[in-house]
Design a protein around this motif. Structure first.
Motif, mmCIF file in Angstrom:
data_model
loop_
_atom_site.group_PDB
_atom_site.id
_atom_site.type_symbol
_atom_site.label_atom_id
_atom_site.label_comp_id
_atom_site.label_asym_id
_atom_site.label_seq_id
_atom_site.Cartn_x
_atom_site.Cartn_y
_atom_site.Cartn_z
ATOM 1 N N GLY A 1 0.822 -1.202 0.000
ATOM 2 C CA GLY A 1 0.000 0.000 0.000
ATOM 3 C C GLY A 1 0.857 1.253 0.000
ATOM 4 N N ASP B 1 0.601 -9.092 -0.529
ATOM 5 C CA ASP B 1 -0.506 -8.198 -0.173
ATOM 6 C C ASP B 1 -1.811 -8.832 -0.629
ATOM 7 O OD1 ASP B 1 -2.465 -5.918 -0.235
ATOM 8 O OD2 ASP B 1 -0.687 -4.796 0.395
ATOM 9 N N ASP C 1 -4.788 -6.990 -0.946
ATOM 10 C CA ASP C 1 -5.709 -6.015 -1.530
ATOM 11 C C ASP C 1 -5.539 -5.855 -3.028
ATOM 12 O OD1 ASP C 1 -6.848 -5.533 0.903
ATOM 13 O OD2 ASP C 1 -5.633 -3.772 1.341
ATOM 14 N N ILE D 1 -6.171 -2.774 -6.151
ATOM 15 C CA ILE D 1 -5.994 -1.330 -6.266
ATOM 16 C C ILE D 1 -7.345 -0.649 -6.432
ATOM 17 C CG2 ILE D 1 -4.920 0.510 -7.627
ATOM 18 C CD1 ILE D 1 -2.832 -1.637 -8.475
ATOM 19 N N ASN E 1 -6.467 4.957 -4.082
ATOM 20 C CA ASN E 1 -5.056 4.716 -3.761
ATOM 21 C C ASN E 1 -4.111 5.552 -4.610
ATOM 22 O OD1 ASN E 1 -5.860 1.193 -3.581
ATOM 23 N ND2 ASN E 1 -5.899 2.695 -1.924
ATOM 24 N N GLN F 1 -0.106 6.106 -3.610
ATOM 25 C CA GLN F 1 0.571 4.837 -3.893
ATOM 26 C C GLN F 1 1.065 4.900 -5.333
ATOM 27 O OE1 GLN F 1 -2.009 1.605 -2.588
ATOM 28 N NE2 GLN F 1 -2.617 2.783 -0.768
ATOM 29 N N LYS G 1 -2.441 -5.387 -5.892
ATOM 30 C CA LYS G 1 -1.410 -4.426 -5.527
ATOM 31 C C LYS G 1 -0.016 -5.041 -5.606
ATOM 32 C CE LYS G 1 -3.946 -1.257 -2.483
ATOM 33 N NZ LYS G 1 -4.003 -0.658 -1.127
ATOM 34 N N ASP H 1 -1.315 -2.185 7.706
ATOM 35 C CA ASP H 1 -2.118 -1.068 8.188
ATOM 36 C C ASP H 1 -3.146 -1.478 9.234
ATOM 37 O OD1 ASP H 1 -3.829 -2.515 6.630
ATOM 38 O OD2 ASP H 1 -4.433 -0.876 5.322
ATOM 39 N N ASP I 1 -13.643 -5.153 -0.744
ATOM 40 C CA ASP I 1 -12.833 -4.804 -1.908
ATOM 41 C C ASP I 1 -13.658 -4.745 -3.184
ATOM 42 O OD1 ASP I 1 -10.368 -4.585 -0.554
ATOM 43 O OD2 ASP I 1 -10.179 -6.766 -0.507
#
Length: 462
Positions: free
Chosen positions: A84, A107, A109, A111, A115, A119, A131, A174, A278
């Protein structure tokens, strides 16, 4: 003197002889050359009065003979957890400093358009993609001397053998729960000799970074030697819970309307499907329902961005804070690999809201830490206390467990998985402890946040 001075315009329009002009089209820049990225050779081949062994947290001796330190960094492999805002900066710093060539980034997640403002390894065309995959591809194309592999998935999906291959792990996570799990995994990899001392070959330094707005922190964790992440859990305030009656009956702020939409309305509308945070379609549905409820009660301020922040517990991020904290993290990784400088001992706080100010201190190891110590905990309870009440106390107390299971020296009292065992032991939850165990009996508590670590607990009856 005047004729020898160069104007600001001349300086900005000229390029150094060892660098290529920077193209204006940021989407089609050529790979960087070796000259552009520089080299750590000067730093790693000269002796230093401030080498690692001279610091307050000595790990190893800095050796410049035969390029030993440089070789150690070039053959090491680093794991970057998170791609991230902080993870992108960490990958960039690793590539440009060339601390190591081989990096793995993991990761879960994908995108999101939100972001793109910070990022910087991602572009509009990358929205919806992994990501980790996009970040790895960007670094490999822009920095051809790097070899970045990626994994799209949860860190919990990887076993101990996966983590053993790395010399350093840099965390840019995070959320607290994932950091607790990673901390538990790295601590569990440490092996001990016959005298009970940690085997240095099995110690994988964990560099943990985190940011929140204009504040950030970086810390160096040497498993079983320094304090670990679990030792500092008290520094993270528990998430404040909003009473369900307030959400359902008398919402007062936009967050209450959003909580109503994704906690109550979603479960009613889609009882057989879990909300995918997501998924743009799912999040749009939550936003629209929250907006309807806000209009019903005359509450303003419900936006899509706020909905994302509430549902996903997103912490506001500032690009400059990410850059500063990531630089500290990569700097510490370089130092623990090469021993070229004194390591951080053990915690650095950056307070950007107060100016360019940081504070470094030693975070002491907690003597009762369930992860990095072998302390046996004790609790005095009424014999009529139910097993369910004990487990609830473990969840709400200092340990902050999530899904605890418990066994005694003679039998399984309650086990959440597999489903058959959970069904067989569920009846014990409402039984008083004096029917299940003896006073002074030692219990073993396991929980997903500890990975394979168990909490040893002796319960005595008042």
């Amino acid at each position: 003197m005047t004729s020898q001075k160069r104007s600001a315009l001349e300086m900005t329009n000229s390029s150094p002889t060892n660098a290529l002009p920077i193209p204006q089209d940021t989407t089609s820049r050529p790979p960087l050359s070796g000259r552009q990225r520089g080299s750590l050779k000067t730093l790693l081949t000269r002796s230093s009065p401030f080498a690692n062994e001279t610091g307050s947290l000595p790990i190893g001796e800095f050796d410049t003979s035969n390029g030993g330190s440089q070789h150690a960094t070039s053959t090491a492999k680093i794991l970057v957890v998170g791609a991230g805002g902080l993870g992108c900066e960490i990958l960039k710093d690793l590539a440009m400093s060339c601390v190591v060539r081989d990096i793995v980034v993991i990761d879960l997640d994908t995108i999101d358009v939100t972001n793109l403002n910070r990022q910087f390894l991602f572009r509009s065309k990358d929205v919806g993609h992994s990501k980790a995959e996009v970040a790895a591809k960007f670094i490999n194309e822009r920095c051809p001397w790097m070899n970045v592999e990626f994994y799209h998935g949860k860190i919990q999906d990887k076993d101990a053998e996966f983590y053993r291959q790395f010399k350093v792990v840099i965390s840019g996570l995070d959320n607290v729960e994932a950091r607790r799990w990673l901390n538990g995994m790295i601590n569990n990899l440490v092996e001990f000799d016959e005298d009970g001392d940690p085997n240095p070959e099995t110690i994988i330094p964990l560099v943990d970074g985190g940011t929140e707005g204009f504040s950030g922190q970086s810390r160096l964790i040497l498993p079983r030697i320094t304090s670990c992440f679990e030792c500092s859990l008290d520094a993270f305030a528990p998430t404040a819970a909003v009473p369900l009656c307030t959400i359902a009956e008398t919402p007062r702020i936009p967050e209450h309307c959003i909580a109503y939409a994704y906690v109550l309305q979603w479960a009613k509308e889609f009882p057989d499907r879990k909300l995918d945070t997501d998924s743009p379609a799912d999040m749009k549905w939550v936003y629209e329902k929250a907006l309807e409820r806000a209009n019903q009660f005359g509450i303003g301020g419900v936006t899509y961005m706020l909905t994302m922040g509430v549902v996903k517990n997103i912490i506001p991020a500032v690009a400059s804070t990410n850059a500063i904290v990531s630089a500290v993290c990569v700097n510490e990784a370089m130092k623990v690999l090469s021993f070229c400088s004194q390591s951080l001992n053990t915690y650095m706080m950056y307070m950007g809201s107060e100016g360019i100010h940081s504070h470094t201190f030693v975070y002491e190891q907690k003597s009762t830490c369930p992860v990095c110590t072998t302390h046996v905990h004790r609790m005095a309870l009424s014999p009529s206390t139910t097993l369910n009440a004990l487990l609830q106390q473990l969840c709400e107390g200092e340990f902050r467990l999530k899904s605890p299971s418990v066994t005694s020296s003679s039998k399984t009292l309650y086990m959440r998985k597999p489903a058959a065992l959970e069904k067989a032991t569920k009846g014990n939850l409402d039984k008083p402890l004096n029917e299940l165990i003896n006073s002074g009996e030692e219990l073993t508590i396991t929980d997903p946040v500890f990975h394979d670590t168990s909490l040893q607990l002796i319960v005595t009856f008042e």
